[in-house]
Design a protein around this motif. Sequence first.
Motif, PDB file in Angstrom:
ATOM      1  N   ILE A   1       1.004  -1.180  -0.095  1.00 46.97           N
ATOM      2  CA  ILE A   1      -0.250  -0.046   0.228  1.00 46.97           C
ATOM      3  C   ILE A   1       1.034   1.668   0.014  1.00 46.97           C
ATOM      4  O   ILE A   1       0.877   2.594  -0.799  1.00 46.97           O
ATOM      5  CB  ILE A   1      -0.789   0.083   0.804  1.00 46.97           C
ATOM      6  CG1 ILE A   1      -2.070  -1.256   0.664  1.00 46.97           C
ATOM      7  CG2 ILE A   1      -1.878   1.694   1.367  1.00 46.97           C
ATOM      8  CD1 ILE A   1      -2.967  -1.407   2.123  1.00 46.97           C
ATOM      9  N   ALA A   2       2.036   1.073   1.061  1.00 50.49           N
ATOM     10  CA  ALA A   2       2.762   2.336   0.934  1.00 50.49           C
ATOM     11  C   ALA A   2       3.715   2.643  -1.092  1.00 50.49           C
ATOM     12  O   ALA A   2       4.137   3.771  -0.395  1.00 50.49           O
ATOM     13  CB  ALA A   2       3.672   2.145   2.173  1.00 50.49           C
ATOM     14  N   PHE A   3       3.840   1.887  -0.809  1.00 52.84           N
ATOM     15  CA  PHE A   3       5.645   2.117  -1.764  1.00 52.84           C
ATOM     16  C   PHE A   3       5.238   1.609  -3.389  1.00 52.84           C
ATOM     17  O   PHE A   3       5.707   2.469  -4.162  1.00 52.84           O
ATOM     18  CB  PHE A   3       6.257   1.156  -1.411  1.00 52.84           C
ATOM     19  CG  PHE A   3       6.987   1.799   0.300  1.00 52.84           C
ATOM     20  CD1 PHE A   3       7.171   2.868   0.189  1.00 52.84           C
ATOM     21  CD2 PHE A   3       7.324   0.108   0.946  1.00 52.84           C
ATOM     22  CE1 PHE A   3       7.828   3.291   0.888  1.00 52.84           C
ATOM     23  CE2 PHE A   3       8.162   0.599   2.188  1.00 52.84           C
ATOM     24  CZ  PHE A   3       8.140   2.413   2.256  1.00 52.84           C
ATOM     25  N   VAL A   4       3.481   0.670  -3.599  1.00 49.08           N
ATOM     26  CA  VAL A   4       3.339   0.595  -4.654  1.00 49.08           C
ATOM     27  C   VAL A   4       1.669   1.349  -4.534  1.00 49.08           C
ATOM     28  O   VAL A   4       1.893   1.900  -6.098  1.00 49.08           O
ATOM     29  CB  VAL A   4       2.873  -0.668  -4.805  1.00 49.08           C
ATOM     30  CG1 VAL A   4       2.613  -1.542  -6.217  1.00 49.08           C
ATOM     31  CG2 VAL A   4       4.407  -1.360  -5.037  1.00 49.08           C
TER      32      VAL A   4
ATOM     33  N   TRP B   1       0.370   6.983   5.741  1.00 51.99           N
ATOM     34  CA  TRP B   1      -0.469   6.340   6.847  1.00 51.99           C
ATOM     35  C   TRP B   1       0.140   5.479   7.181  1.00 51.99           C
ATOM     36  O   TRP B   1       0.416   4.132   8.073  1.00 51.99           O
ATOM     37  CB  TRP B   1      -1.517   6.076   6.819  1.00 51.99           C
ATOM     38  CG  TRP B   1      -2.683   5.498   7.514  1.00 51.99           C
ATOM     39  CD1 TRP B   1      -3.124   5.311   9.226  1.00 51.99           C
ATOM     40  CD2 TRP B   1      -3.207   4.339   7.719  1.00 51.99           C
ATOM     41  NE1 TRP B   1      -3.132   4.638   9.826  1.00 51.99           N
ATOM     42  CE2 TRP B   1      -3.209   3.638   8.799  1.00 51.99           C
ATOM     43  CE3 TRP B   1      -3.253   3.315   6.205  1.00 51.99           C
ATOM     44  CZ2 TRP B   1      -3.965   2.519   8.973  1.00 51.99           C
ATOM     45  CZ3 TRP B   1      -3.391   1.948   6.922  1.00 51.99           C
ATOM     46  CH2 TRP B   1      -3.669   1.233   7.485  1.00 51.99           C
ATOM     47  N   ALA B   2       0.511   4.162   5.915  1.00 51.66           N
ATOM     48  CA  ALA B   2       0.495   2.733   5.636  1.00 51.66           C
ATOM     49  C   ALA B   2       2.408   2.533   5.725  1.00 51.66           C
ATOM     50  O   ALA B   2       2.736   2.045   6.588  1.00 51.66           O
ATOM     51  CB  ALA B   2       0.812   2.824   4.130  1.00 51.66           C
ATOM     52  N   THR B   3       2.724   3.736   5.756  1.00 52.76           N
ATOM     53  CA  THR B   3       4.398   4.175   6.245  1.00 52.76           C
ATOM     54  C   THR B   3       4.224   3.734   7.428  1.00 52.76           C
ATOM     55  O   THR B   3       5.469   3.239   8.158  1.00 52.76           O
ATOM     56  CB  THR B   3       5.708   5.228   4.994  1.00 52.76           C
ATOM     57  OG1 THR B   3       4.733   5.138   4.107  1.00 52.76           O
ATOM     58  CG2 THR B   3       6.770   4.787   5.896  1.00 52.76           C
ATOM     59  N   LEU B   4       3.852   4.974   8.257  1.00 53.60           N
ATOM     60  CA  LEU B   4       4.108   5.084   9.922  1.00 53.60           C
ATOM     61  C   LEU B   4       3.413   3.660   9.996  1.00 53.60           C
ATOM     62  O   LEU B   4       3.968   2.868  11.608  1.00 53.60           O
ATOM     63  CB  LEU B   4       3.477   5.996  10.357  1.00 53.60           C
ATOM     64  CG  LEU B   4       4.002   7.668   9.400  1.00 53.60           C
ATOM     65  CD1 LEU B   4       3.243   8.565   9.934  1.00 53.60           C
ATOM     66  CD2 LEU B   4       4.949   7.771  10.149  1.00 53.60           C
ATOM     67  N   LYS B   5       2.287   3.322  10.062  1.00 57.93           N
ATOM     68  CA  LYS B   5       1.912   1.720   9.986  1.00 57.93           C
ATOM     69  C   LYS B   5       2.796   1.024  10.285  1.00 57.93           C
ATOM     70  O   LYS B   5       2.797   0.183  11.212  1.00 57.93           O
ATOM     71  CB  LYS B   5       0.610   1.780   9.716  1.00 57.93           C
ATOM     72  CG  LYS B   5      -0.110   0.548  10.722  1.00 57.93           C
ATOM     73  CD  LYS B   5      -0.859   0.588  11.417  1.00 57.93           C
ATOM     74  CE  LYS B   5      -1.473  -0.554  12.596  1.00 57.93           C
ATOM     75  NZ  LYS B   5      -2.092   0.274  13.563  1.00 57.93           N
ATOM     76  N   ARG B   6       3.195   0.678   9.179  1.00 59.94           N
ATOM     77  CA  ARG B   6       4.634  -0.043   8.631  1.00 59.94           C
ATOM     78  C   ARG B   6       5.696   0.021   9.422  1.00 59.94           C
ATOM     79  O   ARG B   6       6.234  -0.863  10.202  1.00 59.94           O
ATOM     80  CB  ARG B   6       4.988  -0.411   7.128  1.00 59.94           C
ATOM     81  CG  ARG B   6       5.707  -0.962   7.062  1.00 59.94           C
ATOM     82  CD  ARG B   6       5.966  -1.175   5.022  1.00 59.94           C
ATOM     83  NE  ARG B   6       7.185  -1.800   5.402  1.00 59.94           N
ATOM     84  CZ  ARG B   6       8.919  -1.985   5.115  1.00 59.94           C
ATOM     85  NH1 ARG B   6       9.018  -0.352   5.587  1.00 59.94           N
ATOM     86  NH2 ARG B   6       9.525  -2.951   4.819  1.00 59.94           N
ATOM     87  N   LYS B   7       5.986   0.762   9.731  1.00 59.80           N
ATOM     88  CA  LYS B   7       7.423   1.534  11.037  1.00 59.80           C
ATOM     89  C   LYS B   7       7.305   0.970  12.215  1.00 59.80           C
ATOM     90  O   LYS B   7       7.658   0.331  12.581  1.00 59.80           O
ATOM     91  CB  LYS B   7       7.572   2.334  10.633  1.00 59.80           C
ATOM     92  CG  LYS B   7       8.850   2.987  11.662  1.00 59.80           C
ATOM     93  CD  LYS B   7       9.235   4.329  11.365  1.00 59.80           C
ATOM     94  CE  LYS B   7      10.265   5.211  12.125  1.00 59.80           C
ATOM     95  NZ  LYS B   7      10.424   6.094  12.422  1.00 59.80           N
ATOM     96  N   SER B   8       5.398   1.003  12.432  1.00 54.48           N
ATOM     97  CA  SER B   8       5.365   1.291  13.685  1.00 54.48           C
ATOM     98  C   SER B   8       5.459  -0.345  14.230  1.00 54.48           C
ATOM     99  O   SER B   8       5.506  -1.230  14.757  1.00 54.48           O
ATOM    100  CB  SER B   8       4.297   1.809  14.772  1.00 54.48           C
ATOM    101  OG  SER B   8       3.096   0.513  13.753  1.00 54.48           O
TER     102      SER B   8
END
Length: 73
Positions: A13-16, A58-65
């Motif tokens: 979701i975040a990168f594609v 949002w997806a990047t921050l959620k993935r990071k957490s």
Amino acid sequence: MNELLNKTTLTFIAFVACPILGLVTAVMGLVMIFTDNVVMGVVFLVVLTQVFIFGGLWATLKRKSLTEDSSGQ
């Protein structure tokens, strides 16, 4: 719900998905503006493109957490 938002799904979701959809909606907004459909073009540029930008963030921050929680840091 947490099973659907695992690290792999959030990465996609975040990168594609969000960057491609944001780019497509921005191009469609510009095409609409250039073809004299200014109101809908501005809506595409201002609203829809921003939705995909914030969705990717949002997806990047959620993935990071999720990544930090699973590594034990």
